[in-house]
Scaffold this active site. Structure first.
Site, PDB file in Angstrom:
ATOM      1  N   ASP A 267       0.873  -1.154   0.000  1.00  0.00           N
ATOM      2  CA  ASP A 267       0.000   0.000   0.000  1.00  0.00           C
ATOM      3  C   ASP A 267       0.929   1.229   0.000  1.00  0.00           C
ATOM      4  O   ASP A 267       2.106   1.116   0.368  1.00  0.00           O
ATOM      5  CB  ASP A 267      -0.866  -0.038   1.269  1.00  0.00           C
ATOM      6  CG  ASP A 267      -1.675   1.226   1.443  1.00  0.00           C
ATOM      7  OD1 ASP A 267      -2.342   1.631   0.477  1.00  0.00           O
ATOM      8  OD2 ASP A 267      -1.642   1.802   2.553  1.00  0.00           O
ATOM      9  N   LEU A 268       0.439   2.369  -0.437  1.00  0.00           N
ATOM     10  CA  LEU A 268       1.306   3.550  -0.531  1.00  0.00           C
ATOM     11  C   LEU A 268       1.158   4.462   0.697  1.00  0.00           C
ATOM     12  O   LEU A 268       2.090   4.598   1.500  1.00  0.00           O
ATOM     13  CB  LEU A 268       0.951   4.328  -1.809  1.00  0.00           C
ATOM     14  CG  LEU A 268       1.728   5.613  -2.065  1.00  0.00           C
ATOM     15  CD1 LEU A 268       3.202   5.332  -2.290  1.00  0.00           C
ATOM     16  CD2 LEU A 268       1.155   6.350  -3.283  1.00  0.00           C
ATOM     17  N   ASP A 269      -0.052   5.043   0.824  1.00  0.00           N
ATOM     18  CA  ASP A 269      -0.280   6.033   1.882  1.00  0.00           C
ATOM     19  C   ASP A 269      -0.252   5.359   3.250  1.00  0.00           C
ATOM     20  O   ASP A 269      -1.062   4.465   3.519  1.00  0.00           O
ATOM     21  CB  ASP A 269      -1.639   6.712   1.663  1.00  0.00           C
ATOM     22  CG  ASP A 269      -1.698   7.458   0.331  1.00  0.00           C
ATOM     23  OD1 ASP A 269      -0.793   8.250   0.059  1.00  0.00           O
ATOM     24  OD2 ASP A 269      -2.653   7.235  -0.443  1.00  0.00           O
TER      25      ASP A 269
ATOM     26  N   THR B 153       1.258  10.331   3.862  1.00  0.00           N
ATOM     27  CA  THR B 153       0.499  11.366   3.161  1.00  0.00           C
ATOM     28  C   THR B 153      -0.769  11.740   3.919  1.00  0.00           C
ATOM     29  O   THR B 153      -1.429  12.711   3.547  1.00  0.00           O
ATOM     30  CB  THR B 153       0.089  10.868   1.756  1.00  0.00           C
ATOM     31  OG1 THR B 153      -0.334   9.524   1.902  1.00  0.00           O
ATOM     32  CG2 THR B 153       1.224  10.970   0.771  1.00  0.00           C
TER      33      THR B 153
ATOM     34  N   LYS C 181      -8.572   6.688   6.321  1.00  0.00           N
ATOM     35  CA  LYS C 181      -7.396   5.914   5.902  1.00  0.00           C
ATOM     36  C   LYS C 181      -7.799   4.722   5.036  1.00  0.00           C
ATOM     37  O   LYS C 181      -8.634   3.912   5.447  1.00  0.00           O
ATOM     38  CB  LYS C 181      -6.632   5.399   7.123  1.00  0.00           C
ATOM     39  CG  LYS C 181      -5.723   6.441   7.717  1.00  0.00           C
ATOM     40  CD  LYS C 181      -4.801   5.843   8.751  1.00  0.00           C
ATOM     41  CE  LYS C 181      -3.899   6.911   9.332  1.00  0.00           C
ATOM     42  NZ  LYS C 181      -3.214   6.438  10.536  1.00  0.00           N
TER      43      LYS C 181
ATOM     44  N   SER D 213      -2.491   0.458  -4.369  1.00  0.00           N
ATOM     45  CA  SER D 213      -2.983   1.653  -3.671  1.00  0.00           C
ATOM     46  C   SER D 213      -4.328   2.116  -4.219  1.00  0.00           C
ATOM     47  O   SER D 213      -4.604   1.967  -5.404  1.00  0.00           O
ATOM     48  CB  SER D 213      -1.952   2.775  -3.848  1.00  0.00           C
ATOM     49  OG  SER D 213      -2.483   4.003  -3.427  1.00  0.00           O
ATOM     50  N   ALA D 214      -5.120   2.735  -3.346  1.00  0.00           N
ATOM     51  CA  ALA D 214      -6.394   3.324  -3.779  1.00  0.00           C
ATOM     52  C   ALA D 214      -6.188   4.682  -4.444  1.00  0.00           C
ATOM     53  O   ALA D 214      -7.086   5.199  -5.110  1.00  0.00           O
ATOM     54  CB  ALA D 214      -7.303   3.499  -2.566  1.00  0.00           C
TER      55      ALA D 214
ATOM     56  N   LYS E  12     -10.852  -1.100  -1.848  1.00  0.00           N
ATOM     57  CA  LYS E  12     -10.616  -1.976  -0.704  1.00  0.00           C
ATOM     58  C   LYS E  12     -11.790  -1.789   0.271  1.00  0.00           C
ATOM     59  O   LYS E  12     -12.255  -0.667   0.407  1.00  0.00           O
ATOM     60  CB  LYS E  12      -9.307  -1.592   0.018  1.00  0.00           C
ATOM     61  CG  LYS E  12      -8.061  -1.677  -0.864  1.00  0.00           C
ATOM     62  CD  LYS E  12      -6.869  -1.016  -0.167  1.00  0.00           C
ATOM     63  CE  LYS E  12      -5.663  -0.964  -1.091  1.00  0.00           C
ATOM     64  NZ  LYS E  12      -4.493  -0.287  -0.508  1.00  0.00           N
TER      65      LYS E  12
ATOM     66  N   GLU F  50       0.128  -3.262   4.683  1.00  0.00           N
ATOM     67  CA  GLU F  50      -1.040  -2.377   4.758  1.00  0.00           C
ATOM     68  C   GLU F  50      -1.168  -1.690   6.114  1.00  0.00           C
ATOM     69  O   GLU F  50      -0.930  -2.310   7.135  1.00  0.00           O
ATOM     70  CB  GLU F  50      -2.306  -3.224   4.576  1.00  0.00           C
ATOM     71  CG  GLU F  50      -2.997  -3.088   3.266  1.00  0.00           C
ATOM     72  CD  GLU F  50      -3.541  -1.709   2.933  1.00  0.00           C
ATOM     73  OE1 GLU F  50      -3.639  -0.838   3.809  1.00  0.00           O
ATOM     74  OE2 GLU F  50      -3.885  -1.505   1.764  1.00  0.00           O
ATOM     75  N   ASP F  51      -1.586  -0.424   6.105  1.00  0.00           N
ATOM     76  CA  ASP F  51      -1.812   0.271   7.381  1.00  0.00           C
ATOM     77  C   ASP F  51      -3.294   0.460   7.682  1.00  0.00           C
ATOM     78  O   ASP F  51      -3.640   0.954   8.752  1.00  0.00           O
ATOM     79  CB  ASP F  51      -1.138   1.653   7.378  1.00  0.00           C
ATOM     80  CG  ASP F  51      -1.843   2.629   6.450  1.00  0.00           C
ATOM     81  OD1 ASP F  51      -2.171   2.231   5.307  1.00  0.00           O
ATOM     82  OD2 ASP F  51      -2.090   3.763   6.862  1.00  0.00           O
TER      83      ASP F  51
END
Ligand code: BG6
Ligand code: MG
Length: 215
Positions: A10-12, A18, A46, A115-116, A146, A170-171
């Site tokens: 995942d990115l953020d 971010t 999130k 990522s979303a 997601k 994933e966070d």
């Protein structure tokens, strides 16, 4: 047991924080509509898609605009967000992430983004990380957000590996649920007790080594 061949990130909140910039932009929108938006409220966004995030924000402010107005609001929020992230640089990569990507690559593990965000290319380019990813799947490529597994299943298929050979980082709870629904292993990045159903949980990736993807 399948050997792990790929990691999907995942990115953020995993690669870069971010959330603080999303928060600033959402807060600016809320105040233009005449209500406050707190950091606690922001936690609810999130891993949530842009339009769903807007719905949550509007329900907090008890505002009910037309569909056309909602699209304009989402565009306005995004233009502020893009203004903030256009200034991102390598110093904002979360601790340990770059070294971990290098170690994975050296060990022949394939790497994908899952990522979303529709801004992921700009973020990865500004962080100078794009070349570490063998596949990039983001909000521009998927139709289901997601916790639907689409983003990770597409990542596995672009990497030409089986879902059971993948580990997701994933966070967000929605992302953990998406990874599980994809039949992948999942490493939660965050607090134990807050994130549920992850196979392992770490507070971050500082000091992460290849052995964490052994199950
Ligand atoms: C997710 C973030 O990664 O992307 C969410 O956790 C965000 O907060 C979503 O709403 C969509 O991002 P963007 O950049 O397309 O608005
Ligand atoms: Mg995230």
């Amino acid at each position: 047991m399948n050997k792990i061949k790929a990691c999907l990130f995942d990115l953020d909140g995993v690669v870069v924080d971010t959330a603080k910039y999303h928060y600033l932009a959402w807060k600016r929108l809320a105040s233009s509509l005449g209500f406050d938006f707190t950091k606690e409220d922001n936690e609810r966004l999130k891993g949530v898609s842009r339009m769903r995030s807007l719905e949550i924000l509007l329900s907090i402010g008890k505002v009910n605009p037309s569909e056309g107005k909602k699209i304009m609001m989402a565009q306005e929020k995004n233009s502020w967000y893009v203004e903030y992230i256009s200034k991102l640089d390598e110093s904002e990569i979360l601790p340990g992430v770059k070294d971990f990507l290098i170690e994975l690559r050296r060990n022949g593990i394939k790497i994908a983004l899952g990522s979303a965000s529709k801004n992921s290319m700009m973020i990865l380019n500004n962080l100078n990380l794009t070349s570490y990813f063998d596949a990039i799947v983001d909000g521009n490529k998927v139709s289901k957000a997601k916790p639907d597994p689409e983003v990770f299943l597409l990542g596995a298929s672009e990497l030409k590996v089986q879902p059971s050979e993948c580990v997701v980082f994933e966070d967000a709870q929605a992302g953990i649920d998406a990874a599980k629904a994809a039949n992948m292993k999942v490493i939660g990045i965050g607090q134990k007790g807050v994130l549920l159903n992850a196979d392992k949980i770490f507070e971050g990736l500082s000091d992460a080594h290849i052995d964490i993807i052994e199950f």
